[in-house]
Design an enzyme around this catalytic site. Structure first.
Site, PDB file in Angstrom:
ATOM      1  N   LEU A 106      -1.618   0.967  19.519  1.00  0.00           N
ATOM      2  CA  LEU A 106      -1.821   0.018  20.621  1.00  0.00           C
ATOM      3  C   LEU A 106      -1.599  -1.433  20.197  1.00  0.00           C
ATOM      4  O   LEU A 106      -1.584  -2.319  21.047  1.00  0.00           O
ATOM      5  CB  LEU A 106      -3.251   0.157  21.184  1.00  0.00           C
ATOM      6  CG  LEU A 106      -3.487   1.193  22.285  1.00  0.00           C
ATOM      7  CD1 LEU A 106      -3.187   2.602  21.808  1.00  0.00           C
ATOM      8  CD2 LEU A 106      -4.912   1.122  22.799  1.00  0.00           C
ATOM      9  N   TYR A 159       8.469  -9.607  24.629  1.00  0.00           N
ATOM     10  CA  TYR A 159       7.521  -8.503  24.814  1.00  0.00           C
ATOM     11  C   TYR A 159       8.251  -7.254  25.303  1.00  0.00           C
ATOM     12  O   TYR A 159       8.139  -6.176  24.702  1.00  0.00           O
ATOM     13  CB  TYR A 159       6.425  -8.919  25.795  1.00  0.00           C
ATOM     14  CG  TYR A 159       5.401  -7.842  26.077  1.00  0.00           C
ATOM     15  CD1 TYR A 159       4.611  -7.319  25.059  1.00  0.00           C
ATOM     16  CD2 TYR A 159       5.214  -7.343  27.371  1.00  0.00           C
ATOM     17  CE1 TYR A 159       3.667  -6.327  25.316  1.00  0.00           C
ATOM     18  CE2 TYR A 159       4.273  -6.365  27.636  1.00  0.00           C
ATOM     19  CZ  TYR A 159       3.500  -5.855  26.609  1.00  0.00           C
ATOM     20  OH  TYR A 159       2.566  -4.881  26.868  1.00  0.00           O
TER      21      TYR A 159
HETATM   22  N1  LIG Z   1      -3.847  -4.042  29.568  1.00  0.00           N
HETATM   23  C1  LIG Z   1      -2.734  -3.775  30.237  1.00  0.00           C
HETATM   24  O1  LIG Z   1      -2.676  -4.028  31.458  1.00  0.00           O
HETATM   25  C2  LIG Z   1      -1.540  -3.171  29.551  1.00  0.00           C
HETATM   26  C3  LIG Z   1      -0.408  -2.899  30.333  1.00  0.00           C
HETATM   27  C4  LIG Z   1       0.701  -2.356  29.699  1.00  0.00           C
HETATM   28  C5  LIG Z   1       0.667  -2.020  28.367  1.00  0.00           C
HETATM   29  N2  LIG Z   1      -0.451  -2.281  27.634  1.00  0.00           N
HETATM   30  C6  LIG Z   1      -0.409  -1.939  26.212  1.00  0.00           C
HETATM   31  O2  LIG Z   1      -1.637  -1.366  25.797  1.00  0.00           O
HETATM   32  C7  LIG Z   1      -1.961  -1.804  24.476  1.00  0.00           C
HETATM   33  C8  LIG Z   1      -3.348  -2.431  24.461  1.00  0.00           C
HETATM   34  O3  LIG Z   1      -3.368  -3.529  25.363  1.00  0.00           O
HETATM   35  P1  LIG Z   1      -4.671  -4.412  25.602  1.00  0.00           P
HETATM   36  O4  LIG Z   1      -4.625  -4.853  27.002  1.00  0.00           O
HETATM   37  O5  LIG Z   1      -5.858  -3.690  25.095  1.00  0.00           O
HETATM   38  O6  LIG Z   1      -4.341  -5.674  24.698  1.00  0.00           O
HETATM   39  P2  LIG Z   1      -5.260  -6.485  23.668  1.00  0.00           P
HETATM   40  O7  LIG Z   1      -4.539  -7.768  23.426  1.00  0.00           O
HETATM   41  O8  LIG Z   1      -6.657  -6.544  24.158  1.00  0.00           O
HETATM   42  O9  LIG Z   1      -5.208  -5.567  22.377  1.00  0.00           O
HETATM   43  C9  LIG Z   1      -4.173  -5.579  21.438  1.00  0.00           C
HETATM   44  C10 LIG Z   1      -4.771  -5.618  20.050  1.00  0.00           C
HETATM   45  O10 LIG Z   1      -3.703  -5.576  19.087  1.00  0.00           O
HETATM   46  C11 LIG Z   1      -4.093  -6.400  17.998  1.00  0.00           C
HETATM   47  N3  LIG Z   1      -2.908  -6.790  17.244  1.00  0.00           N
HETATM   48  C12 LIG Z   1      -1.878  -7.582  17.646  1.00  0.00           C
HETATM   49  N4  LIG Z   1      -0.988  -7.725  16.655  1.00  0.00           N
HETATM   50  C13 LIG Z   1      -1.434  -6.991  15.606  1.00  0.00           C
HETATM   51  C14 LIG Z   1      -0.943  -6.747  14.294  1.00  0.00           C
HETATM   52  N5  LIG Z   1       0.195  -7.284  13.853  1.00  0.00           N
HETATM   53  N6  LIG Z   1      -1.666  -5.935  13.465  1.00  0.00           N
HETATM   54  C15 LIG Z   1      -2.826  -5.370  13.894  1.00  0.00           C
HETATM   55  N7  LIG Z   1      -3.337  -5.588  15.131  1.00  0.00           N
HETATM   56  C16 LIG Z   1      -2.659  -6.383  15.978  1.00  0.00           C
HETATM   57  C17 LIG Z   1      -4.814  -7.571  18.652  1.00  0.00           C
HETATM   58  O11 LIG Z   1      -5.654  -8.281  17.751  1.00  0.00           O
HETATM   59  C18 LIG Z   1      -5.590  -6.876  19.770  1.00  0.00           C
HETATM   60  O12 LIG Z   1      -6.878  -6.501  19.330  1.00  0.00           O
HETATM   61  C19 LIG Z   1      -0.854  -2.763  24.064  1.00  0.00           C
HETATM   62  O13 LIG Z   1       0.067  -2.075  23.265  1.00  0.00           O
HETATM   63  C20 LIG Z   1      -0.212  -3.182  25.365  1.00  0.00           C
HETATM   64  O14 LIG Z   1       1.142  -3.518  25.192  1.00  0.00           O
HETATM   65  C21 LIG Z   1      -1.547  -2.855  28.193  1.00  0.00           C
END
Ligand SMILES: NC(=O)c1ccc[n+]([C@@H]2O[C@H](COP(=O)([O-])OP(=O)(O)OC[C@H]3O[C@@H](n4cnc5c(N)ncnc54)[C@H](O)[C@@H]3O)[C@@H](O)[C@H]2O)c1
Length: 315
Positions: free
Chosen positions: A73, A145
Site C-alpha cells: 500500500l 501518481y
Molecule cells: N484512500 C483512497 O481513496 C485511495 C484511492 C485509491 C488508491 N488508494 C491506494 O491505497 C493505498 C493506501 O492509501 P491511503 O489512503 O491509506 O494513503 P496514506 O497516505 O494514508 O498511506 C500511505 C502510506 O504509505 C507510506 N509511504 C509512502 N512512501 C513510502 C515509502 N517510500 N516507504 C514506506 N512507506 C511509504 C506513507 O507514510 C503512508 O503511511 C495507496 O497505495 C493508495 O494509492 C487509496
C-alpha cells in the site's frame, strides 16, 4: 499467516492491520512515516502478533523469517503530497513496487498491489470497468501518481507471468473514514474540516464533477477477499453510488449541522489540472469473483468520520 503491509501506518493500511490481527494473523507494518503516523498504530503496539518496521520501500526490503502475504500500500496518494513530492511519488510506485515484488518472490509470498481508479485518468467510459485502458496525461502534474500506479500494475503482471508469482491488483476508488489526515487535501477531509469550523466549503469550478465514496471497512473487506479468492487481473473496489461534488458538499453541511455556506473557486494551480470529470466504479467483477459489495451507507460512514475529525480538531 505472517503478513506484511507496506504503508501500514497510513489511513487504509492501519485499518487493514486491525482486521488482519482480528482474524488471528501475525502482522508486520512497514512504513517510512513520510505521511503516515504511528498514532494510527498506537493501539496495536502491545499486541505480541504485531510489529512495526520503519523502512523506505524504495530501498531493498529485507524481512527476517517467513512472509506468506504482502499487501503493498505504500504510496503518496493525496494530491497535496504528490504535487509537492513528484519524484518520491514515482519512486515509491516504481522502485517500491519492484522491491515489494522482489521480497514476495524471495519469500514465496502472494502480493496484493493497491492500485487506483486514477489509472483510468479522466475516463471516456462511464462507469469504468476493469477492461477500460484509461485516458491519462503522462506529462501533466497528476501523471506522477497515475503513471507510477500504471507502471506498478505492469510490473506486478510481469512478475506474475515471468515468475508465476501469486499477485492481485486492487483498483481502489475514493475511500474515506477515520484516520484520514485533516490536511491531506482530499475532498472528504477538506469539506469536513471546513464544515466543522463553520468556514465556507470550497467547491472547485461549478461542482459538477462526480465521485463515488467507499467507507474504509468495506474497502478493507474487499482487499482481504481479493487476496483470498481473487485472480491476477485487476479488480475495481469502490462504492458505485455516484454524486456530484456540489451535492456532496451539501450532504456534509447537513450531517455536520454546520452554518457553512458553499463558495465556488477556480483553482489557478495544478490541483484540478486533468482532474477527472466523472468517477464511478463498475464493480460487477468484484461482485461475481469475490461476492463483495459495499454495505456501509454513505451517510453512516460520514457520521463516523465527522465524529473522528471533530476529535482531531479538539486535540
Ligand atoms: N484512500 C483512497 O481513496 C485511495 C484511492 C485509491 C488508491 N488508494 C491506494 O491505497 C493505498 C493506501 O492509501 P491511503 O489512503 O491509506 O494513503 P496514506 O497516505 O494514508 O498511506 C500511505 C502510506 O504509505 C507510506 N509511504 C509512502 N512512501 C513510502 C515509502 N517510500 N516507504 C514506506 N512507506 C511509504 C506513507 O507514510 C503512508 O503511511 C495507496 O497505495 C493508495 O494509492 C487509496
Amino acid at each position: 499467516m505472517r503478513i506484511l503491509i507496506t504503508g501500514g501506518a497510513g489511513f487504509i493500511g492501519s485499518h487493514l492491520c486491525d482486521e488482519l490481527l482480528k482474524q488471528g494473523h501475525e502482522v508486520l507494518a512497514m512504513d517510512n512515516l513520510i505521511t503516515g503516523s504511528l498514532r494510527n498504530l498506537a493501539h496495536l503496539t502491545t499486541r505480541p502478533s504485531f510489529s512495526f518496521i520503519e523502512h523506505d520501500v524504495t530501498k531493498p526490503i529485507h524481512v527476517d523469517g517467513p512472509v506468506d502475504a504482502i499487501y503493498h500500500l505504500a504510496s503518496l496518494p493525496s494530491p497535496v503530497d504528490y504535487l509537492e513530492m513528484p519524484i518520491k511519488t514515482l519512486k515509491v510506485g516504481a522502485l517500491g513496487t519492484y522491491n515489494a515484488l522482489g521480497l514476495a518472490k524471495a519469500k514465496g509470498a502472494s502480493l496484493l498491489l493497491a492500485s487506483t481508479s486514477e489509472v483510468y485518468g479522466d475516463p471516456r467510459i462511464h462507469p469504468q470497468p476493469e477492461t477500460y485502458w484509461g485516458n491519462v496525461n503522462p506529462v501533466g502534474p497528476r501523471g506522477v501518481y497515475d503513471e507510477s500506479k500504471r507502471f506498478a500494475e505492469a510490473i506486478t503482471m510481469a512478475y506474475h507471468r515471468t515468475h508465476d508469482l501469486e499477485t492481485r491488483i486492487a483498483r481502489i476508488f475514493n475511500t474515506f473514514g477515520p484516520r484520514m489526515r485533516l490536511d491531506d487535501g482530499r475532498v472528504v477531509p477538506n469539506f469536513c474540516r471546513q464544515a466543522i469550523l463553520g468556514n465556507p466549503l470550497t467547491v472547485y469550478d461549478d461542482g459538477s464533477r462526480t465521485r463515488s465514496f467507499c467507507y474504509v471497512s468495506d474497502l478493507v473487506e474487499g482487499l482481504m477477499l481479493l487476496m483470498e479468492r481473487g485472480d491476477a487481473m485487476p479488480v475495481n473496489l469502490g462504492n458505485p453510488r455516484e454524486m456530484s461534488i456540489l451535492d456532496f458538499a451539501r450532504t456534509i453541511i447537513e450531517l455536520t449541522e454546520s452554518p457553512s455556506e458553499i463558495t465556488f473557486i477556480v483553482p489557478q494551480d495544478a490541483r484540478t489540472k486533468d482532474d477527472p470529470q466523472t468517477r464511478q466504479p463498475d464493480i460487477t467483477r468484484a461482485r461475481t469473483l469475490l461476492g463483495w459489495t459495499p454495505k456501509v451507507r454513505l451517510e453512516d460512514g460520514l457520521l463516523r468520520t465527522i465524529a473522528w475529525f471533530r476529535e482531531q480538531l479538539q486535540d
